[in-house]
Write an enzyme that holds these catalytic residues in place. Structure first.
Site, short mmCIF file in Angstrom:
data_model
loop_
_atom_site.label_atom_id
_atom_site.label_comp_id
_atom_site.label_asym_id
_atom_site.label_seq_id
_atom_site.Cartn_x
_atom_site.Cartn_y
_atom_site.Cartn_z
N HIS A 104 -15.28 68.49 -44.28
CA HIS A 104 -14.14 68.03 -45.07
C HIS A 104 -13.96 68.94 -46.28
O HIS A 104 -14.93 69.37 -46.90
CB HIS A 104 -14.37 66.58 -45.53
CG HIS A 104 -13.20 66.01 -46.26
ND1 HIS A 104 -12.04 65.65 -45.62
CD2 HIS A 104 -13.00 65.76 -47.58
CE1 HIS A 104 -11.19 65.19 -46.52
NE2 HIS A 104 -11.74 65.26 -47.73
N ARG A 114 -6.31 62.92 -46.44
CA ARG A 114 -5.53 64.11 -46.07
C ARG A 114 -5.31 65.05 -47.27
O ARG A 114 -5.33 64.63 -48.42
CB ARG A 114 -4.15 63.68 -45.58
CG ARG A 114 -4.19 62.57 -44.55
CD ARG A 114 -4.07 63.11 -43.17
NE ARG A 114 -4.20 62.04 -42.20
CZ ARG A 114 -4.58 62.20 -40.94
NH1 ARG A 114 -4.88 63.39 -40.50
NH2 ARG A 114 -4.67 61.20 -40.12
N ASP A 264 12.15 31.87 -28.24
CA ASP A 264 11.66 30.94 -27.23
C ASP A 264 12.78 29.99 -26.84
O ASP A 264 13.81 29.92 -27.52
CB ASP A 264 10.44 30.15 -27.74
CG ASP A 264 9.49 29.81 -26.59
OD1 ASP A 264 9.98 29.29 -25.56
OD2 ASP A 264 8.29 30.09 -26.70
N GLU A 351 -7.33 35.54 -14.87
CA GLU A 351 -7.10 35.36 -13.43
C GLU A 351 -7.04 36.67 -12.66
O GLU A 351 -7.13 36.67 -11.45
CB GLU A 351 -5.81 34.58 -13.19
CG GLU A 351 -5.91 33.14 -13.60
CD GLU A 351 -5.44 32.17 -12.53
OE1 GLU A 351 -4.91 32.61 -11.50
OE2 GLU A 351 -5.62 30.97 -12.75
N ASN A 409 -9.60 30.81 -20.52
CA ASN A 409 -9.48 29.36 -20.74
C ASN A 409 -9.54 28.96 -22.21
O ASN A 409 -10.45 28.25 -22.64
CB ASN A 409 -10.54 28.63 -19.90
CG ASN A 409 -10.19 28.72 -18.41
OD1 ASN A 409 -10.50 29.71 -17.76
ND2 ASN A 409 -9.51 27.72 -17.89
N ASP A 446 -12.15 19.26 -5.56
CA ASP A 446 -13.33 19.81 -4.86
C ASP A 446 -14.65 19.48 -5.55
O ASP A 446 -15.51 20.36 -5.76
CB ASP A 446 -13.18 21.33 -4.70
CG ASP A 446 -12.13 21.66 -3.62
OD1 ASP A 446 -11.79 20.76 -2.82
OD2 ASP A 446 -11.65 22.82 -3.59
N GLY A 448 -15.33 18.84 -8.57
CA GLY A 448 -15.46 19.17 -10.01
C GLY A 448 -16.60 20.14 -10.29
O GLY A 448 -17.12 20.19 -11.40
N TYR A 530 -3.28 27.02 -2.21
CA TYR A 530 -4.23 27.12 -3.33
C TYR A 530 -5.57 27.64 -2.88
O TYR A 530 -6.02 27.38 -1.75
CB TYR A 530 -4.39 25.73 -3.96
CG TYR A 530 -5.18 25.75 -5.24
CD1 TYR A 530 -4.62 26.23 -6.42
CD2 TYR A 530 -6.50 25.28 -5.27
CE1 TYR A 530 -5.34 26.24 -7.60
CE2 TYR A 530 -7.23 25.28 -6.45
CZ TYR A 530 -6.65 25.76 -7.61
OH TYR A 530 -7.36 25.77 -8.77
N ARG A 536 -15.98 31.69 -13.77
CA ARG A 536 -15.13 32.72 -14.39
C ARG A 536 -15.67 32.94 -15.79
O ARG A 536 -15.34 32.26 -16.73
CB ARG A 536 -13.70 32.22 -14.44
CG ARG A 536 -12.75 33.23 -14.99
CD ARG A 536 -11.44 32.57 -15.36
NE ARG A 536 -10.53 32.40 -14.26
CZ ARG A 536 -9.53 31.52 -14.28
NH1 ARG A 536 -9.37 30.72 -15.30
NH2 ARG A 536 -8.69 31.43 -13.27
C1 UGA Z 1 -5.61 28.88 -15.81
C2 UGA Z 1 -4.27 29.61 -15.70
O1 UGA Z 1 -3.86 29.75 -14.39
C3 UGA Z 1 -4.23 30.98 -16.26
O2 UGA Z 1 -2.91 31.28 -16.63
C4 UGA Z 1 -5.06 31.23 -17.44
O3 UGA Z 1 -5.14 32.61 -17.68
C5 UGA Z 1 -6.41 30.66 -17.21
O4 UGA Z 1 -6.31 29.28 -16.94
C6 UGA Z 1 -7.23 30.86 -18.43
O5 UGA Z 1 -6.92 30.23 -19.46
O6 UGA Z 1 -8.16 31.65 -18.41
P1 UGA Z 1 -7.41 27.87 -14.25
O7 UGA Z 1 -8.61 27.87 -15.14
O8 UGA Z 1 -7.72 27.98 -12.79
O9 UGA Z 1 -6.42 29.03 -14.66
O10 UGA Z 1 -6.49 26.55 -14.45
P2 UGA Z 1 -6.70 25.05 -14.88
O11 UGA Z 1 -5.44 24.35 -14.49
O12 UGA Z 1 -7.08 24.91 -16.31
O13 UGA Z 1 -7.84 24.52 -13.90
C7 UGA Z 1 -9.20 24.71 -14.11
C8 UGA Z 1 -10.00 23.99 -13.02
O14 UGA Z 1 -9.81 22.59 -13.16
C9 UGA Z 1 -9.57 24.32 -11.60
O15 UGA Z 1 -10.72 24.55 -10.81
C10 UGA Z 1 -8.85 23.09 -11.11
O16 UGA Z 1 -8.98 22.86 -9.74
C11 UGA Z 1 -9.53 22.00 -11.90
N1 UGA Z 1 -8.67 20.81 -12.13
C12 UGA Z 1 -7.46 20.93 -12.72
C13 UGA Z 1 -9.14 19.54 -11.76
O17 UGA Z 1 -10.24 19.40 -11.24
N2 UGA Z 1 -8.35 18.46 -11.99
C14 UGA Z 1 -7.13 18.54 -12.58
O18 UGA Z 1 -6.48 17.49 -12.77
C15 UGA Z 1 -6.67 19.81 -12.94
#
Ligand code: UGA
Length: 578
Positions: A104, A114, A264, A351, A409, A446, A448, A530, A536
């Site tokens: 420098h 600078r 929005d 996702e 999430n 499924d 839970g 689905y 995740r």
């Molecule tokens: C969601 C969104 O699709 C994405 O846009 C987002 O990026 C992501 O969350 C995230 O925030 O990272 P996902 O986690 O699959 O993805 O969605 P949710 O609807 O929150 O579901 C989570 C889990 O809960 C799933 O396995 C679903 O089957 C389950 N679920 C959902 C239940 O068991 N009961 C319900 O009444 C609703």
């Protein structure tokens, strides 16, 4: 010793010559293209390197991961920077075992930044010099190896002083290089309290005030420069009323450093921001208000296109709408950013990793695993993935400045709404809260057993704020997972925690009895299109390392706050019950 050299200008040439004389093996030289509006009166680093058969590169952004990778592969022992004009990020600084050294043109810690030659003359200094120091991500800030002093005469001009400094730089390096090679160089920390920093100079800095005497003239627009630094940046947020949009706007406005322009379809979550002088809201649909958007992309500094359909049930119910909105509409905005040279911050998604098998999803290495076409759940992931790739290509081929972030999430107040949950179109936590409020069974898809890592929106927004701040350009061309790997819970565990919290809540008695659980197959709940992921979990090494970010909010607190928000926010609730 193998060196990579970043260099420009006469001092760049002096540095390269000194390295060659002292027998350093220069693997590559990174330099700048001469600017068409700059008077290039100085020697060319590119020509000097070419004449010595050294490969020369001129990257638009040396901190781009592709260049970092390339330098990594060169395996330099040491990196030198001689009057290279761009900041070098931590990823490069961490590469060579013997460190990165910068030369420098001042006696650091004074006159960092600078044009030190001009600024010392303007301030009437009697002495300046050159400093060789270790580099950190902050400008001219690391430990000093050594300095060489130069006397300034009354007759010195910027040119004569520059020549003296070039000679001093050559001499300093000549002395020091053998010590550096033998690992005998010293490290003296800079005295931070006596540091000063000056910015670049513009042509109007050279205006002469003829009313002043010759010795008193200061070609100085420091005040203007500071005003420029303090100017609020304008951020355009499309989808400002959404979950991320409204929390982010609040954070940006709180900082006092940004003006927010938002669009929005509605404004229910941002009513609290409406009176703020730095908040400008336009009600409208992004697929219709195209002129407004193009005009605002031109006018703003940073663009966040947050509009998207983001609930899994919609991917199966309305796949084409997802493609049209999440991909097509957003592509248009990406193109505006490229056209007008604006910084784009794009919400990718957790996702995109789909059903990846890695225990933790990593931005650089994890594969994106999606099911067959008839599993339409993946159209969202695929649309986002394609946009991520398009943005990346705009970055490498057309110089688009961008950062991508992937929320994992996120949860907190105003995540979807109970109304959206009523039609099945919300994220899981809001859905479960609606079930509790209505006394309907919580439906566990499924069994839970699927797991997610829940991230408090405050943590998420803190990280996103740092990305927007982009200190020293550290987020350019980068992708950041934003999630909390420690908050991993199955849907069953989430439902259990929510039920307990709800049972203990002070408003509990106002709601119907608990509806229990219902276990349901994914096909019955979402339809045959689905398919799901069992876990995740993000790797957040990158956000930790580059941004120093760490998620802090424990999951129980996030659940408390989210539940509390929805219970207190029920329409008509307060009138009826309080
Ligand atoms: C969601 C969104 O699709 C994405 O846009 C987002 O990026 C992501 O969350 C995230 O925030 O990272 P996902 O986690 O699959 O993805 O969605 P949710 O609807 O929150 O579901 C989570 C889990 O809960 C799933 O396995 C679903 O089957 C389950 N679920 C959902 C239940 O068991 N009961 C319900 O009444 C609703």
């Amino acid at each position: 010793m193998k060196a990579v050299v970043l260099a420009y200008h006469n001092i760049g040439c002096a540095g390269i010559k000194a390295l060659l004389t002292r027998g350093f093996d220069i693997l590559a030289v990174f330099t700048h293209e001469d600017g068409p509006n700059e008077n290039t009166w100085f020697e060319s680093v590119a020509e000097l390197a070419a004449a010595n058969d050294i490969p020369v590169y001129n990257p638009a952004d040396i901190n781009h991961p592709l260049w970092v990778e390339r330098i990594r592969k060169m395996e330099p022992d040491i990196i030198f920077s001689f009057y290279y004009r761009n900041m070098v990020g931590k990823e490069i600084l961490d590469l060579p075992p013997a460190g990165c050294l910068n030369l420098h043109g001042s006696l650091l810690p004074r006159y960092r930044g600078r044009c030190p030659v001009n600024w010392v003359l303007i301030h009437g200094e009697k002495e300046t010099g050159v400093t060789l120091h270790y580099m950190t991500p902050r400008p001219d800030d690391g430990d000093i190896v050594e300095q060489k002093r130069v006397t300034i005469d009354d007759n010195d001009t910027a040119l004569s002083l520059h020549k003296k400094l070039t000679t001093a730089a050559g001499d300093l390096l000549d002395d020091l290089l053998p010590k550096i090679r033998e690992n005998r160089a010293q490290r003296i920390p800079q005295e931070q309290s006596s540091a000063s920093y000056f910015g670049g100079r513009r042509s109007d800095d050279g205006e002469i005030d003829w009313r002043q005497d010759a010795a008193g003239v200061r070609f100085n627009s420091q005040t203007e420069m500071m005003m420029e630094q303090q100017r609020k940046k304008h951020v355009l947020i499309l989808g400002v009323n959404g979950f991320i949009g409204n929390h982010l706007s609040e954070r940006l406005l709180e900082s006092g450093r940004y003006e927010v322009h938002g669009m929005d379809l509605c404004s229910n979550t941002i009513e609290r921001l409406m009176g703020h002088p730095d908040f400008h809201f336009k009600e409208g649909d992004i697929s219709i208000m195209r002129e407004w958007i193009e005009y605002h992309v031109r006018k703003c500094d940073i663009i966040l296109p947050l509009v998207a359909i983001a609930t899994p049930i919609e991917y199966v119910r309305n796949p084409l709408r997802v493609f049209e909105l999440d991909f097509e509409e957003n592509l248009r905005i990406v193109r505006y950013c490229a056209k007008y040279g604006k910084r784009l911050i794009f919400p990718s998604t957790s996702e995109v990793y789909g059903m990846c098998h890695d225990p933790e999803f990593d931005e650089q290495h994890s594969n994106f695993v999606l099911g067959p076409i008839h599993k339409q759940r993946w159209i969202y992931s695929c649309s986002k993935q394609m946009l991520d790739r398009v943005i990346w290509a705009y970055g490498t081929d057309r110089g688009l400045r961008f950062s991508l972030f992937r929320p994992f999430n996120w949860v907190g107040p105003r995540l979807d709404s109970l109304e959206s949950a009523r039609i099945g179109s919300s994220r899981v936590i809001t859905q479960f809260i609606l079930n509790l409020v209505e006394g309907s069974p919580i439906r566990l898809v499924d069994g839970g057993r699927q797991k997610r890592c829940f991230t408090d929106v405050k943590d998420g927004i803190d990280c996103l704020f740092e990305i927007i701040e982009n200190k020293n350009g550290c987020c350019n061309g980068r992708i950041f997972n934003i999630g909390n790997p420690d908050n991993e819970y199955s849907m069953q565990a989430l439902a259990d925690i929510l039920r307990q919290k709800f049972a203990a809540h002070s408003f509990r008695s106002h709601f119907p009895p608990d509806g229990g659980f219902q276990y349901i197959e994914a096909r019955a709940f979402y339809g045959s299109g689905y398919q799901d992921v069992q876990h995740r979990r993000p790797s957040i090494r990158q956000a930790r390392r580059i941004l120093g970010w760490e998620p802090k909010v424990p999951f129980e607190q996030s659940v408390d706050e989210t539940l509390d928000y929805f219970l207190k926010d029920l329409p008509g609730w307060q009138e009826q019950n309080l």
